[in-house]
Design a protein around this motif. Sequence first.
Motif, PDB file in Angstrom:
ATOM      1  N   VAL A  92       9.293  -6.341 -10.707  1.00 35.51           N
ATOM      2  CA  VAL A  92       9.186  -7.546  -9.880  1.00 35.51           C
ATOM      3  C   VAL A  92       9.906  -7.300  -8.556  1.00 35.51           C
ATOM      4  CG1 VAL A  92       9.730  -9.999  -9.695  1.00 35.51           C
ATOM      5  CG2 VAL A  92       9.101  -9.027 -11.925  1.00 35.51           C
ATOM      6  N   ARG A  93       9.221  -7.537  -7.456  1.00 36.98           N
ATOM      7  CA  ARG A  93       9.791  -7.284  -6.140  1.00 36.98           C
ATOM      8  C   ARG A  93       9.652  -8.525  -5.266  1.00 36.98           C
ATOM      9  NH1 ARG A  93       7.702  -1.039  -5.119  1.00 36.98           N
ATOM     10  NH2 ARG A  93       7.395  -0.541  -7.345  1.00 36.98           N
ATOM     11  N   ILE A  94      10.777  -8.954  -4.718  1.00 42.00           N
ATOM     12  CA  ILE A  94      10.802 -10.144  -3.864  1.00 42.00           C
ATOM     13  C   ILE A  94      11.113  -9.692  -2.448  1.00 42.00           C
ATOM     14  CG2 ILE A  94      11.850 -12.397  -3.456  1.00 42.00           C
ATOM     15  CD1 ILE A  94      12.612 -12.432  -6.443  1.00 42.00           C
ATOM     16  N   LEU A  95      10.150  -9.859  -1.536  1.00 47.34           N
ATOM     17  CA  LEU A  95      10.337  -9.464  -0.151  1.00 47.34           C
ATOM     18  C   LEU A  95      10.993 -10.603   0.636  1.00 47.34           C
ATOM     19  CD1 LEU A  95       6.932  -7.638   0.487  1.00 47.34           C
ATOM     20  CD2 LEU A  95       8.999  -6.821  -0.674  1.00 47.34           C
ATOM     21  N   ASP A  96      11.424 -10.291   1.846  1.00 44.85           N
ATOM     22  CA  ASP A  96      12.190 -11.261   2.629  1.00 44.85           C
ATOM     23  C   ASP A  96      11.358 -11.811   3.784  1.00 44.85           C
ATOM     24  OD1 ASP A  96      14.406 -12.783   3.281  1.00 44.85           O
ATOM     25  OD2 ASP A  96      15.263 -11.240   4.591  1.00 44.85           O
ATOM     26  N   GLY A 108       6.983  -6.532   9.600  1.00 43.48           N
ATOM     27  CA  GLY A 108       7.648  -5.667   8.627  1.00 43.48           C
ATOM     28  C   GLY A 108       7.108  -5.836   7.221  1.00 43.48           C
ATOM     29  N   ILE A 109       6.667  -7.052   6.888  1.00 44.24           N
ATOM     30  CA  ILE A 109       6.113  -7.303   5.555  1.00 44.24           C
ATOM     31  C   ILE A 109       4.816  -6.522   5.368  1.00 44.24           C
ATOM     32  CG2 ILE A 109       5.087  -9.070   4.053  1.00 44.24           C
ATOM     33  CD1 ILE A 109       8.104  -9.244   4.167  1.00 44.24           C
ATOM     34  N   ILE A 110       4.002  -6.432   6.415  1.00 43.41           N
ATOM     35  CA  ILE A 110       2.757  -5.659   6.335  1.00 43.41           C
ATOM     36  C   ILE A 110       3.071  -4.209   6.002  1.00 43.41           C
ATOM     37  CG2 ILE A 110       0.738  -4.851   7.624  1.00 43.41           C
ATOM     38  CD1 ILE A 110       0.987  -7.446   9.300  1.00 43.41           C
ATOM     39  N   ASN A 111       4.065  -3.643   6.677  1.00 45.03           N
ATOM     40  CA  ASN A 111       4.446  -2.254   6.410  1.00 45.03           C
ATOM     41  C   ASN A 111       4.996  -2.088   4.997  1.00 45.03           C
ATOM     42  OD1 ASN A 111       3.711  -1.334   8.980  1.00 45.03           O
ATOM     43  ND2 ASN A 111       5.685  -1.938   9.843  1.00 45.03           N
ATOM     44  N   GLU A 112       5.804  -3.065   4.543  1.00 40.94           N
ATOM     45  CA  GLU A 112       6.342  -2.998   3.178  1.00 40.94           C
ATOM     46  C   GLU A 112       5.226  -3.029   2.146  1.00 40.94           C
ATOM     47  OE1 GLU A 112      10.138  -4.989   1.982  1.00 40.94           O
ATOM     48  OE2 GLU A 112       9.873  -6.011   3.908  1.00 40.94           O
ATOM     49  N   LEU A 113       4.261  -3.911   2.355  1.00 37.72           N
ATOM     50  CA  LEU A 113       3.145  -4.011   1.419  1.00 37.72           C
ATOM     51  C   LEU A 113       2.313  -2.737   1.422  1.00 37.72           C
ATOM     52  CD1 LEU A 113       1.966  -7.691   2.063  1.00 37.72           C
ATOM     53  CD2 LEU A 113       3.111  -6.819   0.019  1.00 37.72           C
ATOM     54  N   SER A 114       2.120  -2.161   2.599  1.00 40.61           N
ATOM     55  CA  SER A 114       1.373  -0.903   2.691  1.00 40.61           C
ATOM     56  C   SER A 114       2.091   0.203   1.926  1.00 40.61           C
ATOM     57  CB  SER A 114       1.195  -0.507   4.157  1.00 40.61           C
ATOM     58  OG  SER A 114       0.534   0.736   4.264  1.00 40.61           O
ATOM     59  N   GLU A 115       3.415   0.249   2.052  1.00 37.03           N
ATOM     60  CA  GLU A 115       4.196   1.259   1.329  1.00 37.03           C
ATOM     61  C   GLU A 115       4.109   1.047  -0.186  1.00 37.03           C
ATOM     62  OE1 GLU A 115       8.079   0.883   2.999  1.00 37.03           O
ATOM     63  OE2 GLU A 115       7.497   1.767   4.937  1.00 37.03           O
ATOM     64  N   ILE A 116       4.108  -0.217  -0.613  1.00 34.42           N
ATOM     65  CA  ILE A 116       4.004  -0.509  -2.045  1.00 34.42           C
ATOM     66  C   ILE A 116       2.637  -0.087  -2.572  1.00 34.42           C
ATOM     67  CG2 ILE A 116       3.876  -2.379  -3.752  1.00 34.42           C
ATOM     68  CD1 ILE A 116       6.038  -3.826  -2.070  1.00 34.42           C
ATOM     69  N   ILE A 117       1.585  -0.352  -1.802  1.00 31.09           N
ATOM     70  CA  ILE A 117       0.239   0.068  -2.214  1.00 31.09           C
ATOM     71  C   ILE A 117       0.189   1.595  -2.348  1.00 31.09           C
ATOM     72  CG2 ILE A 117      -2.175   0.238  -1.475  1.00 31.09           C
ATOM     73  CD1 ILE A 117      -1.803  -2.552  -0.177  1.00 31.09           C
ATOM     74  N   SER A 118       0.777   2.302  -1.380  1.00 34.20           N
ATOM     75  CA  SER A 118       0.780   3.767  -1.418  1.00 34.20           C
ATOM     76  C   SER A 118       1.593   4.304  -2.588  1.00 34.20           C
ATOM     77  CB  SER A 118       1.337   4.314  -0.102  1.00 34.20           C
ATOM     78  OG  SER A 118       0.517   3.947   0.988  1.00 34.20           O
ATOM     79  N   GLU A 119       2.652   3.570  -2.960  1.00 32.21           N
ATOM     80  CA  GLU A 119       3.490   3.981  -4.094  1.00 32.21           C
ATOM     81  C   GLU A 119       2.821   3.686  -5.429  1.00 32.21           C
ATOM     82  OE1 GLU A 119       7.277   2.238  -6.546  1.00 32.21           O
ATOM     83  OE2 GLU A 119       7.050   1.625  -4.459  1.00 32.21           O
ATOM     84  N   ALA A 159      -2.322  -4.673   5.239  1.00 31.55           N
ATOM     85  CA  ALA A 159      -1.611  -3.617   4.512  1.00 31.55           C
ATOM     86  C   ALA A 159      -2.605  -2.677   3.831  1.00 31.55           C
ATOM     87  CB  ALA A 159      -0.670  -4.235   3.478  1.00 31.55           C
ATOM     88  N   GLU A 160      -3.666  -3.254   3.249  1.00 29.59           N
ATOM     89  CA  GLU A 160      -4.702  -2.426   2.624  1.00 29.59           C
ATOM     90  C   GLU A 160      -5.326  -1.474   3.635  1.00 29.59           C
ATOM     91  OE1 GLU A 160      -7.497  -3.998  -0.504  1.00 29.59           O
ATOM     92  OE2 GLU A 160      -6.847  -5.889   0.408  1.00 29.59           O
ATOM     93  N   LEU A 161      -5.579  -1.975   4.837  1.00 31.82           N
ATOM     94  CA  LEU A 161      -6.178  -1.147   5.880  1.00 31.82           C
ATOM     95  C   LEU A 161      -5.253   0.009   6.257  1.00 31.82           C
ATOM     96  CD1 LEU A 161      -8.634  -0.900   7.758  1.00 31.82           C
ATOM     97  CD2 LEU A 161      -7.368  -2.271   9.435  1.00 31.82           C
ATOM     98  N   LEU A 162      -3.960  -0.279   6.362  1.00 33.08           N
ATOM     99  CA  LEU A 162      -2.986   0.761   6.694  1.00 33.08           C
ATOM    100  C   LEU A 162      -2.931   1.839   5.618  1.00 33.08           C
ATOM    101  CD1 LEU A 162       0.127  -1.130   8.145  1.00 33.08           C
ATOM    102  CD2 LEU A 162      -1.389   0.439   9.361  1.00 33.08           C
ATOM    103  N   SER A 163      -2.925   1.409   4.351  1.00 38.40           N
ATOM    104  CA  SER A 163      -2.773   2.367   3.255  1.00 38.40           C
ATOM    105  C   SER A 163      -4.037   3.190   3.019  1.00 38.40           C
ATOM    106  CB  SER A 163      -2.371   1.648   1.966  1.00 38.40           C
ATOM    107  OG  SER A 163      -3.351   0.702   1.588  1.00 38.40           O
ATOM    108  N   SER A 164      -5.189   2.659   3.387  1.00 33.77           N
ATOM    109  CA  SER A 164      -6.441   3.402   3.186  1.00 33.77           C
ATOM    110  C   SER A 164      -6.821   4.235   4.407  1.00 33.77           C
ATOM    111  CB  SER A 164      -7.586   2.437   2.851  1.00 33.77           C
ATOM    112  OG  SER A 164      -7.824   1.540   3.913  1.00 33.77           O
ATOM    113  N   ASN A 165      -6.274   3.884   5.578  1.00 37.26           N
ATOM    114  CA  ASN A 165      -6.566   4.615   6.814  1.00 37.26           C
ATOM    115  C   ASN A 165      -5.258   4.933   7.531  1.00 37.26           C
ATOM    116  OD1 ASN A 165      -9.652   4.404   7.059  1.00 37.26           O
ATOM    117  ND2 ASN A 165      -9.026   2.283   6.684  1.00 37.26           N
TER     118      ASN A 165
END
Length: 282
Positions: A92-96, A108-119, A159-165
Amino acid sequence: MTNLQILVVKAHPHDFTHSAGTLGIHTDKGDDVTLVVVTGGKKAHNEKLATELLKPKSEQDPNIINEPPEKYAEQKADELRQAALLFGINDVRILDGGEPFRVDENPGIINELSEIISEVRPHILITQSPYINGSGPHGLIQPYVNNSHTETAYAVERAELLSSNPEPGSQIRPHKIAATFYPGVYFDRGDWDILVDISDWYEQRVEAETLFKSQGHNEAYARKRIEISCGAAGWTAGTAYAEGFVRSKPEVFDSLTLSPRTLQRAEESPAEHINRVTGTKT
């Protein structure tokens, strides 16, 4: 078959409960679920504060009136983690994210979500809907609507767009999510694509609702809420309790496919159907 990786991204802590029974079914099968909320919900659904402010000033509890938002958020975080455990969810992850959440105010949340998708590299994403009731599943609404739920959906899409491209020079392996589902509570019932039978998870759904005491919930309210929501979905599905979902886009099959439950519903007797809808064991 490889276990599924499922990523759930919601606006507020309580939002995950709308698909919690389905998630419990998947963790029971050995699938992995990562649950993310973009805000701690410190400015949302503070029912105890609202109740206190409605009282005459002389009768108000100063501890509730003066409670810092951070303390309220800590309570919601604890409730979320306890509720998630009921369905086998440990990650469970709670972002700020800022509240109310606005995607363009939270890059920053977009980047965090992109990193989580990649992880996590999820096969399935369950997230907030970028649509509104009445528009149908393909009637995208205009951006910047005054709603944290739809704004979360826009953040997830970016975030999906960042992680896929990935950008040039990135060392992160691209990832494309196979399928995205929106909980049916954000749609008219006629828009639902899939119904999942969660009859065996009814009590956990009630317990999860009850845990959110920060929002004024108690067992009587929780049981009534699940009876009305999951019970109505179950009635549509021809079972006791269900959760509805809308696909983000059509899926491709090699041929027309019927689930075993669809065949069962077509072939069962009226008595068997009534027993299933009422949860009666025979």
